[in-house]
Enzyme design. Structure first.
Site, PDB file in Angstrom:
ATOM      1  N   ALA A 167       0.814  -1.205   0.218  1.00  0.00           N
ATOM      2  CA  ALA A 167      -0.091   0.139  -0.062  1.00  0.00           C
ATOM      3  C   ALA A 167       0.807   1.231  -0.132  1.00  0.00           C
ATOM      4  CB  ALA A 167      -0.894  -0.103   1.325  1.00  0.00           C
ATOM      5  N   ASP A 168       1.901   1.314   0.849  1.00  0.00           N
ATOM      6  CA  ASP A 168       2.845   2.366   0.849  1.00  0.00           C
ATOM      7  C   ASP A 168       3.188   2.618  -0.554  1.00  0.00           C
ATOM      8  OD1 ASP A 168       2.042   2.993   3.397  1.00  0.00           O
ATOM      9  OD2 ASP A 168       4.175   2.427   4.347  1.00  0.00           O
ATOM     10  N   ILE A 169       3.980   1.659  -1.298  1.00  0.00           N
ATOM     11  CA  ILE A 169       4.660   2.066  -2.239  1.00  0.00           C
ATOM     12  C   ILE A 169       3.782   1.726  -3.533  1.00  0.00           C
ATOM     13  CG2 ILE A 169       6.621   1.386  -3.738  1.00  0.00           C
ATOM     14  CD1 ILE A 169       8.065   0.525  -1.219  1.00  0.00           C
TER      15      ILE A 169
END
Length: 376
Positions: A167-169
């Protein structure tokens, strides 16, 4: 050399990972990126381990080639202080919860009034609107809410954390970068800026496109670890070798599967794995588990059958293939020590060529340059 973004100015209010990685890619393509950090301590990534002589390696590799000024965003008159940079900026990237930048006087509407062409990118977990817009979360929460984590999370009594920050990247950094570049192209046509609402949880959906087709549209149940891409098939899963190293068997197509079967001398009766997946998996596991990875690796490489030995990050960094392609040629420095820069997917022709290490900025290093920084 001329780079695609060498006339672009970015003001980076983001911290930790999603935003800083996006602005790193912009910087690598030539943009001037100025980080706005809190006085004294700077952004939180500066505190993370591991460190060299007290300096965070994580911060160094995510902020290579950027500039840093320190400013208390809650201080009176901060908008006027930043006005010269705001009026010149092309892009703003921020990662606060919805409403925070508005309260600071730095929300999209306020910035647009000063600079109508600004491309303003907001990265949050759940987006600027909706019932969860202000909910706290991290990567695991976002991929959990997107249904992605349920697809392969290990045994119920010993679940496995996601192996990477999807999700972050994948849901934050990459959508931010793609939409920023699209907005720049749109601005070329219209002269107008845009407010980009990037929600990490939403961005995670694309990473399980097959689950959308099967589980959402077709309405079929997808059990944890039991889909064709998450371990149900003998020909697409991991198996331990005798030394504990894992063999990644990705022989989905029949020609690769049969070549793999030849390598391990799988009996003919088990090669049609559709008859009894469990029996085939058990025998493949037994055969691969009888000998160490060092035995299997050259045989699998020669067979060219989509089967490999899983590498550690250190082993991957020393792989002759990646070395030949120059993946680790770029360098940065941490406390004066040269280290490998983070490999990023910006084509080499768009980046400055590898030369002397390009460092991340010291906290407030450009305060004097821009004449607007604060130290306390």
């Amino acid at each position: 050399m001329t780079q695609p973004l060498d006339d672009i100015l970015v003001l980076d209010f983001s911290t930790l990972l999603p935003g800083p990685m996006a602005t790193l890619m912009l910087a690598e393509a030539g943009a001037e990126v100025i980080k706005l950090e809190r006085p004294v301590t700077g952004e939180d990534m500066r505190k993370t381990e591991p460190k060299i002589d007290g300096r965070s390696i994580g911060y160094a590799i995510l902020n290579r080639g950027k500039k840093s000024i320190t400013l208390d965003l809650k201080a009176e008159g901060v908008v006027e202080t930043l006005r010269p940079l705001i009026e010149k900026a092309d892009i703003i990237v921020e990662q606060f919860r919805p409403g925070v930048m508005d309260r600071l006087g730095l929300g999209f509407d306020a910035i647009k009034a000063l600079n109508p062409a600004i491309i303003y990118c907001s990265i949050t977990g759940y987006g600027q609107t909706g019932p969860k817009s202000n909910a706290a979360g991290h990567d695991m929460n976002y991929v959990g809410d997107a249904g992605v984590l349920s697809l392969s999370c290990g045994p119920t009594d010993q679940p496995a954390n996601p192996f990477t920050l999807v999700a972050d990247i994948g849901g934050g950094t990459y959508p931010a970068l793609v939409n920023i570049l699209l907005a720049l192209r749109q601005r070329d046509k219209t002269g107008q800026g845009a407010h980009l609402d990037i929600a990490m949880a939403e961005g995670a959906f694309a990473f399980a496109y097959w689950a959308h087709a099967q589980g959402v549209i077709a309405g079929e149940a997808i059990e944890n670890g039991k889909d064709r891409l998450t371990g149900s098939m003998a020909r697409y899963r991991m198996y331990p070798a005798a030394d504990g190293r894992q063999v990644a068997v990705g022989a989905v197509e029949e020609k690769f599967w049969l070549a793999f079967c030849d390598v391990i001398e799988l009996p003919e009766a088990l090669r049609n794995d559709a008859k009894d997946q469990d029996a085939t998996k058990a025998e493949v596991a037994r055969r691969l588990g009888a000998k160490p990875a060092s035995h299997w690796e050259p045989l699998l490489e020669a067979a060219n059958c989509c089967c490999t030995i899983i590498k550690t990050p250190l082993e991957a960094s020393k792989d002759a293939h990646f070395a030949a392609r120059g993946v680790f040629d770029w360098k940065t420095s941490v406390a004066g020590q040269q280290v490998t820069a983070l490999p990023i997917p910006i084509a080499p022709e768009f980046r400055a060529p590898p030369a002397d290490p390009v460092a991340a900025p010291d906290l407030g290093e450009q305060n004097t340059t821009f004449g607007i920084g604060q130290t306390t």
